[in-house]
Structure formats: C-alpha cells, structure tokens
Design an enzyme around this catalytic site. Structure first.
Site, short mmCIF file in Angstrom:
data_model
loop_
_atom_site.label_atom_id
_atom_site.label_comp_id
_atom_site.label_asym_id
_atom_site.label_seq_id
_atom_site.Cartn_x
_atom_site.Cartn_y
_atom_site.Cartn_z
N THR A 190 0.81 -1.22 0.00
CA THR A 190 0.00 0.00 0.00
C THR A 190 0.84 1.26 0.00
O THR A 190 0.35 2.34 -0.32
CB THR A 190 -0.90 0.03 1.25
N ASP A 198 18.84 5.31 -1.34
CA ASP A 198 18.18 5.04 -0.07
C ASP A 198 19.05 5.59 1.06
O ASP A 198 20.13 5.07 1.34
CB ASP A 198 17.96 3.54 0.11
N ASP A 232 20.01 3.02 3.94
CA ASP A 232 21.01 2.04 3.52
C ASP A 232 22.39 2.67 3.40
O ASP A 232 23.41 2.07 3.78
CB ASP A 232 20.60 1.39 2.20
#
Length: 214
Positions: free
Chosen positions: A113, A205, A208
């Site tokens: 979602t 990211d 990360d």
C-alpha cells in the site's frame, strides 16, 4: 542563507550545504563519509531552522562587569528522529544544541500500500511545552513524514518544524496538505518521484547509505 519556496518551504542554499549535498549524492561516496556529511549538513541546517528561537535578557557577571545578555527563552528544544534514517541527521543537530531533548517515531512503509505503519513512539512527557524539530533525510511521498508529525501533534506538541535533506514536489504537496502549519526546511527540492517512490535525481536510499545495509 535560505530561499523561501512558498507554502512554508525553505531551501537552505548556503554554499557549504550545497557543496556537501553534492558530495553526499555521489554514487561512490562511502558509508563513513556519507554519515559524516549528513551530520555536517544537519548541523548547518539546524542553525537555519533555529534562527527565530525566542530570547530573553538575563543578568550575568563577566570577568570585568555585570551586564544584561541574551539567553534562549523557555523550555529546551526537542529533536524527533523519524527512524531509522532520521538518526543520521540527529547527531549533527545535537552537536549544535546538546541540551535538546530527543524523541523517536518508528515508521515503516507497507510494501504493497506504501502507507506508513507505526511500530515505535517515545517522546518527552512535556513535549507540549517544547518547540519540536522532526528530522528525516528524505521527504519522498510525504506520507511517513505526515504520519510522524501527526503522532507528535497527538502527543501535545503545537510548535513543530520538519527538516530533511531532499524533498520531492509530490511529497511536499502531501505534507503541506496534512500539516499546513508546519514549516519545512530542506537542502533541495528535487525533480520528481519515480515509479518506486524514489526521489530523482536523489541520492538513493538514505538509510542504507547511512548504515551500510546495502
């Protein structure tokens, strides 16, 4: 140095911020350097976001005489890190304001979602009387940031600002619709989100890259 972008958005365009952001964006910037750069940028951005903190006059003794001098007025600031990547900005903020209180909001994005799901919340008990600065490196879709600020407001905070390294126009629209009273400070408003909800051109990211998990 900053530029008002309208709708409560301020781009911190100080040359040092922009220089360090370019180094941060580079594909080959190593984890340790990435972490240090994020910390340095957040310290510089904290200087801008705290520009209008209220002051009061107090009497002090210098080595030579008594004088009236300015001190920050009221309760200490509260920095709220939106986990996990928000911790990459938190330390730079604390370098500048070491007496600030710290809170954490844990959210993850549902892979289907793409809606935020809260898994952790720890805030100072007296947050209602503090000025709050929420931090997260990326304002991408805007849903996680908006949900985090909703949690902070529900805990009683009424003076909230949001700080990020990069923002996407789509995320700014979502965030400002949910919280038109919360000013946003960012180092850059990038071009767009891609089909995977990554900011383009972006920096990848942030979590990360901060923690070396990829």
């Amino acid at each position: 140095m900053s530029t008002e972008q309208g709708s409560g958005v301020t781009v911190v365009d100080h040359p040092l911020v922009q220089h360090k952001l370019t180094l941060l964006r580079r594909r080959h910037t190593a984890t340790g350097e990435f972490r240090n750069l994020a910390r340095e940028i957040s310290l510089l951005m904290a200087y801008e976001v705290t520009r209008n903190l209220p002051l009061e006059r107090v009497t002090i003794e210098t080595p030579l005489e008594t004088m009236e001098a300015p001190l920050l007025s009221g309760k200490k600031l509260c920095f709220v890190s939106i986990l996990r990547a928000g911790d990459g900005l938190l330390q730079g903020m604390l370098d500048l304001v070491p007496s600030a209180r710290v809170g954490h909001v844990g959210l993850y994005r549902d892979p289907v979602t793409r809606e935020p799901v809260q898994y952790y919340l720890k805030l100072p008990e007296d947050i209602a009387s503090r000025q709050v600065i929420a931090v997260d490196p990326m304002l991408a879709t805007g849903h996680s940031a908006a949900a985090a600020v909703t949690c902070i407001k529900q805990a009683g905070a009424s003076q909230v600002s949001f700080v990020c390294l990069l923002a996407a126009p789509e995320g700014l629209a979502v965030f400002s619709a949910a919280h038109p009273d919360v000013p946003v400070f960012t180092a850059s408003v990038d071009r767009e989100l891609d089909s995977h909800a990554y900011i383009r051109p972006g920096l990848g990211d942030a979590g990360d890259r901060l923690f070396g998990t990829k």
